[in-house]
Design an enzyme around this catalytic site. Structure first.
Site, short mmCIF file in Angstrom:
data_model
loop_
_atom_site.label_atom_id
_atom_site.label_comp_id
_atom_site.label_asym_id
_atom_site.label_seq_id
_atom_site.Cartn_x
_atom_site.Cartn_y
_atom_site.Cartn_z
N THR A 104 38.17 29.50 41.02
CA THR A 104 38.07 30.86 41.55
C THR A 104 36.66 31.13 42.00
O THR A 104 35.72 30.41 41.63
CB THR A 104 38.44 31.92 40.49
OG1 THR A 104 37.40 31.95 39.49
CG2 THR A 104 39.77 31.64 39.85
N ASP A 105 36.48 32.19 42.77
CA ASP A 105 35.14 32.73 42.97
C ASP A 105 34.74 33.43 41.67
O ASP A 105 35.55 33.67 40.79
CB ASP A 105 35.13 33.71 44.15
CG ASP A 105 33.76 33.82 44.80
OD1 ASP A 105 32.74 33.51 44.13
OD2 ASP A 105 33.68 34.22 45.98
N TRP A 106 33.47 33.79 41.56
CA TRP A 106 32.93 34.26 40.29
C TRP A 106 33.45 35.66 39.95
O TRP A 106 33.36 36.58 40.74
CB TRP A 106 31.41 34.25 40.36
CG TRP A 106 30.80 32.94 39.94
CD1 TRP A 106 29.75 32.79 39.10
CD2 TRP A 106 31.18 31.61 40.31
NE1 TRP A 106 29.46 31.45 38.91
CE2 TRP A 106 30.33 30.71 39.65
CE3 TRP A 106 32.19 31.09 41.12
CZ2 TRP A 106 30.43 29.33 39.77
CZ3 TRP A 106 32.30 29.72 41.26
CH2 TRP A 106 31.44 28.85 40.60
N MET A 121 36.26 31.04 37.08
CA MET A 121 34.82 31.19 37.05
C MET A 121 34.48 32.68 37.02
O MET A 121 34.93 33.41 37.90
CB MET A 121 34.18 30.54 38.27
CG MET A 121 34.37 29.04 38.37
SD MET A 121 33.39 28.18 37.12
CE MET A 121 33.52 26.48 37.73
#
Length: 890
Positions: free
Chosen positions: A702-704, A732
């Site tokens: 995932t993106d953060w 993430m």
């Protein structure tokens, strides 16, 4: 991946130097610059030209955009004024002093540090000053700069997409008084160009990394011959953009223009609205581009094109190949880019032959509604296909044509990512724009999940045994307990103490038990403009992605990112979070500087080149943001409503090219929703399109702090069950993989999460680990034992008062600090924190908003015997540390 070379950097047997990267970055910055206008032979400057430089940013070059994709901490940045001076250009001192004095009184405004103003305050010299300067100098060079980035879209206003009043006033006076006026655009993406009649020469420099100033001076003086070509169309006005009415909505953006993105729209429906066409770029020389041979075989067309330099300067030409397709039942754009190739440097009158291979797949269309009788197929419709070659999308000549008597199906696929929201999309009906209903999602049975591997408990099989062929991956995965399976799909960070300080995340071996099984603690850090670390470390900053694409030089991009890979390896980093290959759907998207182009072929080829370069150095990239991240405003909740045809032909195509033409090991999903579902929880995206469709065998992150789709369809950050079911392998990020609160273990216990699904995620991560630099690094003990907080002894806990904490240590010892932070900033804002210990810099940290909750940040330090003084420094009082806990290593 050549992990052997990477290991030599990690162990110090090889050294990385900034000078390794500088030549490639300089070459790319020069080749990516686009000469939009050059009347009266204004450029290159003559040896005896005296030059006045205007614009406050002449000594403050913007090497990149803002946010995580641009905040590299470079060792130096070359600027335009000093580079011109160093190149021997005679510059006006009085004008220089005027701007120096203004900047001293009006320093650069860095906003909140995360997002900057799109432009800076600009002085307007009085006309008498400009008149006198024109008597001393014949040439005026004006620098116009813009920035944008993560969390910060451009806006169709003065000082952003349009010139400010001050810039317009200065440019008007320069035109009135100077013999020649040259404008340099140090910008993050395209801006309005309706003012270009006031200039004799216009050079689009982009944000071209830390060698951008040197490149600009080299172009102005003739050291370099411009060879860049636009990766985007510049319209006559933002009002002419086909996305204007469907961009910037916080909840839902309908991609009504469908496949007619950028030049596909303008060439088909509105050629009169183009200021500078896609692929356009002038040079100091001229080229004759002539098709000389063509043949079709094995489902591809190979063109041979002869290129002659007919001018007076040595230069490079970019041969662009476009195709017209039969309109058929599906409707097509007037032209699509189907191939390109850049020549080597050609001397005057020198000739070279360029070969361009156009696979049939590059000419195919996707039928998402059964209009051809072949629903969910990629096919060539019957009729005539014509290939053209030339120097831009509107300057080509016919090279070859062939005719199909019947439709030819290339791939039989299945429906993926079709919209659920009814909307009307643009279609070409005889050259006229018509809006028709887009086909909606069909009902279909869910796909079966991977078969469960019977758990065996620890049998002593290490991950390296799988790599050496002593054991199968299934045997290794069978050893993982449910608790270990839950932990391995949780990444830790930012700035995890388990990996290189200041990097974005640790993943893989994030617990002692996972490490004990030989899973390395791997490390990734932000890109794609270079290695970004929240620390004192200096790293090289490369030209932004748009500048790279404007070079149209894939081999150069590959060589440049091999250097970037060497730097990553020297810091012990496995993955650069890049390249970004999202489409430049709208000129205002703040993150366009991280992405390559409005065209999927150009974006994909550049993405694959960057990925191959990293792999050649023994590390990898994580191609992002999958899928439909085309605006920054409300990026974590806005729904991108896209037809399945547009997904396959435009928005997913660069990802497909990148993962199939490189051995990149990771894909990052986007924040946004796609047709109603958050990307990180979309099985049709991760398992269907990416794995089944593109054959990707790496892992997906995932993106953060990404949003997920909960069981009820609403947003969630704890429903990792849905993420795992979708085939997104790692969330993430989290401060601690063992203590994160989510529904994974509960879902395994109640059977709502098939164990085979999470075992599949673990296997994907472990396969990537087998190729990783960190697996080699474990032999040196870099990852052994994991974090000091797990193996260390608590020696102190203190509150922080007025930003300071004082504590005692019985001896000088290496220790880990756990700083408890609360931030009232917005969730995705990343705020810098500086820590000093006993008067010396100890660490940089970075935090997003915590919603008033406590968050841990870790750093490894060396304590002195006796009293130790820790200071916490932050530019905003919205972020505060409340206590520090100290663990000494045993």
């Amino acid at each position: 991946m050549n992990t052997g070379i990477a290991y030599e950097y990690l162990t110090g047997k090889r050294k990385y130097y900034y000078s390794d990267s500088a030549p490639y970055a300089l070459e790319c910055a020069a080749e990516g610059a686009v000469l939009l206008k050059n009347e009266k032979n204004t450029l290159p400057l003559g040896k005896h030209d005296r030059v006045c430089v205007f614009g406050r940013m002449q000594k403050h070059y913007l090497f990149s955009g803002t946010g995580s994709g641009g905040r590299v901490n470079p060792p130096y940045v070359t600027n335009i004024f000093d580079s011109l001076k160093h190149a021997g250009v005679m510059l006006d001192g009085d004008t220089e002093k005027y701007y120096d004095d203004f900047c001293a009184m009006n320093p650069y405004d860095s906003g909140n540090g995360w997002t900057h103003p799109h432009s800076q305050s600009e002085p307007v010299p009085d006309e008498a000053m400009i008149s006198e300067a024109a008597k001393r100098c014949g040439v005026a060079v004006m620098v116009i700069a813009r920035t944008a980035g993560e969390d910060s879209d451009c806006v169709p206003e003065k000082g952003s997409y349009y010139l400010s009043d001050a810039e317009s006033d200065v440019l008007t006076m320069l035109r009135k008084h100077f013999r020649s006026v040259c404008v340099l655009l140090n910008v993050c993406g395209i801006i309005d160009t309706s003012w270009t009649d006031l200039a004799d020469a216009v050079l689009l420099l982009w944000q071209a990394g830390i060698e951008g100033g040197t490149a600009a001076a080299g172009l102005l003086t003739g050291r370099f011959c411009p060879s860049g070509h636009l990766p985007d169309t510049i319209p006559v006005s933002y009002d002419a953009a086909p996305t204007k009415n469907n961009f910037g909505n916080p909840e839902r953006n309908v991609y009504a223009e469908d496949i007619y993105v950028g030049y596909r729209y303008y060439l088909t429906f509105a050629p009169q609205d183009v200021a500078f066409p896609f692929g356009f770029g002038l040079s100091y020389t001229k080229f004759d581009i002539t098709p000389s041979d063509a043949r079709r075989e094995n489902g591809a067309t190979e063109l041979t094109v002869t290129v002659r330099n007919t001018g007076g300067y040595a230069g490079k030409a970019t041969v662009q190949c476009y195709a017209s397709q039969p309109r058929g039942a599906l409707g097509k754009p007037a032209r699509i880019l189907c191939g390109f190739e850049k020549t080597p440097l050609l001397k005057p009158d020198e000739i070279c032959a360029v070969k361009i291979t156009v696979p049939d797949e590059a000419l195919a269309s996707y039928d998402d509604g059964g209009y051809t009788g072949c629903k969910s197929c990629l096919l060539l419709e019957k009729g005539e296909y014509v290939l053209y070659v030339g120097e831009s999308s509107d300057n080509t000549e016919k090279a070859f044509s062939f005719t199909l008597e019947h439709n030819r199906v290339l791939k039989r696929l299945r429906q993926e990512l079709a919209p659920v929201t009814p909307f009307e999309r643009l279609e070409n009906r005889g050259g006229e724009p018509v809006y028709v209903p887009a086909p909606l999602k069909d009902e279909r049975l869910p796909d079966p999940f991977p078969e469960e591997i019977r758990q065996t408990g620890d049998r002593g099989i290490k991950l390296a045994d799988v790599g050496s062929g002593k054991a199968e991956m299934s045997d290794f995965i069978a050893q993982l307990s449910d608790a270990e399976l839950c932990c391995i799909v949780r990444g830790e960070g930012m700035s995890s103490p388990k990996v290189t300080p200041g990097t974005a995340a640790a993943y893989g071996g994030v617990t002692p038990s996972l490490c004990a099984k030989g899973i390395p603690t791997m490390c990734c850090t932000d890109g794609p403009s270079g290695v970004r670390m929240v620390s004192d470390s200096k790293c090289f900053a490369y030209p932004c992605a748009t500048a790279i694409a404007a070079s149209w030089n894939t081999s150069l991009a590959e060589r440049m990112y091999e250097c970037c890979g060497h730097e990553l390896a020297s810091y012990g980093v496995d993955i650069l979070l890049g390249p970004g290959v999202n489409i430049h759907r709208d000129p205002l998207c703040g993150r366009n500087f991280e992405y390559f182009s409005e065209d999927p072929l150009l974006a994909g080829k550049m993405g694959a080149a960057v990925a191959r370069g990293l792999s050649a150095a023994g590390v990898s990239g994580a191609v992002k943001h999958f899928l439909g991240n085309n605006q920054e405003f409300s990026r974590h909740r806005a729904d991108s409503v896209i037809s399945e045809r547009a997904v396959r032909e435009i928005y997913a195509r660069p990802f497909e090219i990148t993962v199939t033409e490189s051995d990149i090991c990771a894909v990052m999903t986007s924040y946004n929703r796609i047709n109603g579902r958050w990307a990180a929880s979309d099985g049709e995206l991760c398992r269907g399109l990416l794995r089944d469709g593109f054959g990707f065998d790496g892992f997906v992150m995932t993106d953060w702090w990404a949003k997920l789709s909960g069981a009820d369809g609403n947003e969630s950050v704890t429903d990792l069950r849905g993420m795992v079911l979708a085939g997104n392998d790692i969330y993430m990020v989290t401060p601690d993989a063992e203590t994160r609160e989510d529904n994974l273990l509960e879902s395994l216990k109640d059977g709502s999460l098939p164990r085979g699904a999470i075992q599949s995620c673990a296997a994907n991560i472990c396969r990537a680990a087998l190729k990783s630099l960190s697996l080699l690094a474990d032999a040196d003990g870099r990852n052994a034992g994991n974090a000091a907080v797990r193996r260390g002894k608590l020696i102190c806990e203190a509150g922080i008062t007025n930003g300071k904490a004082v504590f005692n240590s019985e001896r000088a010892v290496k220790a880990t600090l756990r700083i408890t932070v609360i931030s009232d900033t917005s969730e995705l804002t990343q705020t810098d924190i500086r820590m000093t210990l006993n008067g010396k810099s100890a660490a940089y940290l970075q935090t997003g908003g915590t919603g008033g909750r406590e968050k841990y940040e870790y750093r490894t330090v060396s304590l002195a015997e006796g009293e130790n003084k820790l200071c916490f420094e932050c530019k905003t009082d919205q972020v505060r540390a409340v206590r520090v806990t100290v663990f000494a290593e045993q």
